[in-house]
Scaffold this active site. Sequence first.
Site, short mmCIF file in Angstrom:
data_model
loop_
_atom_site.label_atom_id
_atom_site.label_comp_id
_atom_site.label_asym_id
_atom_site.label_seq_id
_atom_site.Cartn_x
_atom_site.Cartn_y
_atom_site.Cartn_z
N GLY A 238 42.27 56.13 35.78
CA GLY A 238 41.39 55.50 34.81
C GLY A 238 41.22 54.02 35.06
O GLY A 238 40.11 53.49 34.99
N GLU A 682 50.61 47.29 36.11
CA GLU A 682 49.63 46.21 36.27
C GLU A 682 50.23 44.97 36.91
O GLU A 682 49.50 44.10 37.39
CB GLU A 682 49.00 45.89 34.92
CG GLU A 682 48.15 47.04 34.42
CD GLU A 682 47.60 46.81 33.02
OE1 GLU A 682 46.38 46.67 32.90
OE2 GLU A 682 48.39 46.80 32.07
#
Length: 726
Positions: A238, A682
């Site tokens: 995603g 991240e």
Amino acid sequence: MNTSNKTGVGAAIDRVEGHLKVTGKATYASEFPIENKVYAQGINSTIAKGTIVSIDTTEAENAAGVLAVITHKNAEKLNDFKKDRYQIATDTIAPVLQSNKVHYYGEYVGVVVAETFEQAQYAARLVKFEYSKASDPAIHFDKQRDNAFFPGEDSDYSRGDMEKGLAEADEVIEQTYITPIEHHHPMELHAVIAEWNNGKVTAYASQQMIEDATIAISDTFQIPQKDVRVIAAYVGGGFGSKLNVERHVTLAVMAAKMVGRPVQVTVTRTQMFTNTGLRQKNEQTMKIGAKKDGTMTALSHDTLSHTSPNLVYQEPCGMVSKMLYNSPNAKVTERLMPMNLQTPFAMRAPGEATGSFALESAMDEMAWKLKMDPLEFRIKNDTQTDLHKNQPFSSRLLVECLRIGAEKFGWKNRKDQPRTNVKGNWLVGYGVSAASRNSPYRKTHAKVLLELVEEKVEATIQMDATDIGTGTYTIVAQTAAEYLGIPVEQVKVELGDSNFPVTPGSGGSWGAASYCNGARAACENAVMKLKDNRSIPKDQKVALTELLKQNQITKFEMTGMAEPSTEFEKHSVFSFGANFAEVWVDKDTGMWRIERMVNVGAAGKILNPKTAYGQIIGGLTMGAGMAIAEKTDVEPNFGNFITRSFADYHVPVNLDMANIDVIFLPEEDKIANKMGIKGIGELGITSVAASLANAIFNATGKRMRDLPITPEKLIEAPLEPGVQEV
């Protein structure tokens, strides 16, 4: 924490769902076997701004297999935005086909429903639209500067006195850095199958956040949330594009209601450029002041970006500059321009990935101006207090990441003077960057079901969390195995169903910490309850099998909830890291390649080194992509994207990448949460592009401030002041 189970927390085991994926048995959104299903294809506008004057659906309606052609003329009336410049979030409504206005090229203006996918695609091309095209679409970044606006109260930040800090500096640098529009492009296309049953809707959808998806759908269609069920058992990537409900989901739900049959919508790869979000183009101006000894006196970070004409999203590029370095005087501003492009939204490490490129490039430039080792300049300005929040960090091993990474990488062999490390026709350079990523932790509920089967306890963990390819199934199974004291083979994990206990969903690097602590809480509650029932002391070790037997039961279930502590709220909780890169640049052609990368991270308890390593490799690859090739260009006359397939939107492949070393530092941070878990997915992308740009400067003496770094840019760029042609 000490692992008491060889397949529990901390073990580098294979993915528990891996066999299902490689054999094709993992069910993704478009693969659910729904009976009587039909297909829909969205129709995209071919202008950037204007109105629809007329629509001719006759030919499409008469085409074979077509069940309906839906436009603004016959679409169901949905809950719409009550004002322009509405700030969107992950649970924001997603109305579509509600007026004849067109805001950007590719906006959905209709949808065709047919018996087969091919029939729907063919008929969609038969619908004829006549537009009144506006003469002034906002599709040129530079022409919209005068229309920039202040997005909201969180857009500006300051501490100290910038003017005073700059006046105290011996050296000042001011530079502008540009990161282009990028697109997420997960492997799995965005898809949904929607069906209605007695006024209730079920959506099998590729979504990262289940709870927020149910809210968005219920609010859009103005039905109770309890009448919406969202299922996303597996999500094929995603990167933020599936955080919120996009319009294809609304089209499917609407079409299913209108034709009375389940409807599948699959967004094409080309439509993923115009209809499923993007990372904004950011123009970032950095100003840094420092004394001769390297002490920073001032830091400012001003970002100019864009959003769509009617909705607002701001990528927070300045967030890293607020907290990473010990600058007593700091200022961060963010401004947006309305443009006739689709609404941007979060892409992996939103703010950090782009903002760190500007900050870490500017730090390198200041170190060069001070004639100081860029590694030592960063260490000189380390801080154990988050000056933005005026809170101590729960833990911060940034200096350790830099020192250990430098030793592993061989930083001592770096030559300070650019263009002096030559191997044949190659100029060789070393670059470094610091990395940080906020490590959120959110309230999470979970349920554990226990069953005694032939002298073994089988456990099932349920929660509405999603696995977006990050290994959630595996780390949740390992957590349950750890806290129940059973092998991971006896644990089943069920995710991605809004009927399961509520979690915050996947995004923002909070997944691992939130999910695993939720699972831990449910398992601990189950063991504690079984002990309490038989008056067994809490600290007495009793096998789970024995506990069920002593309770004279073969089945048992328990829920649990985990949430941040008061200590968490009193601290600033981040993961930290360091990137080192070696690049080789051909001095004649400007062609460059990555030779080596070293990544060091301090991200709390590493639940599974194998899946964590995969997350870092993925992040490094995306960070390299920012520097190497990723860029979406806007066609200057019509406002469509020139790059609208993988033939022209380039992402890194194996040959683009390097020899990579990944190092996880041991870190015990129980303030972060009881298990000491921090986000890592991240962190891997953050500041990677800066380390490469800094290495290119060390190789060539040329500063690359505009991504991606192409051979043409390298050839045309001048040498920086102080660099000697060798």
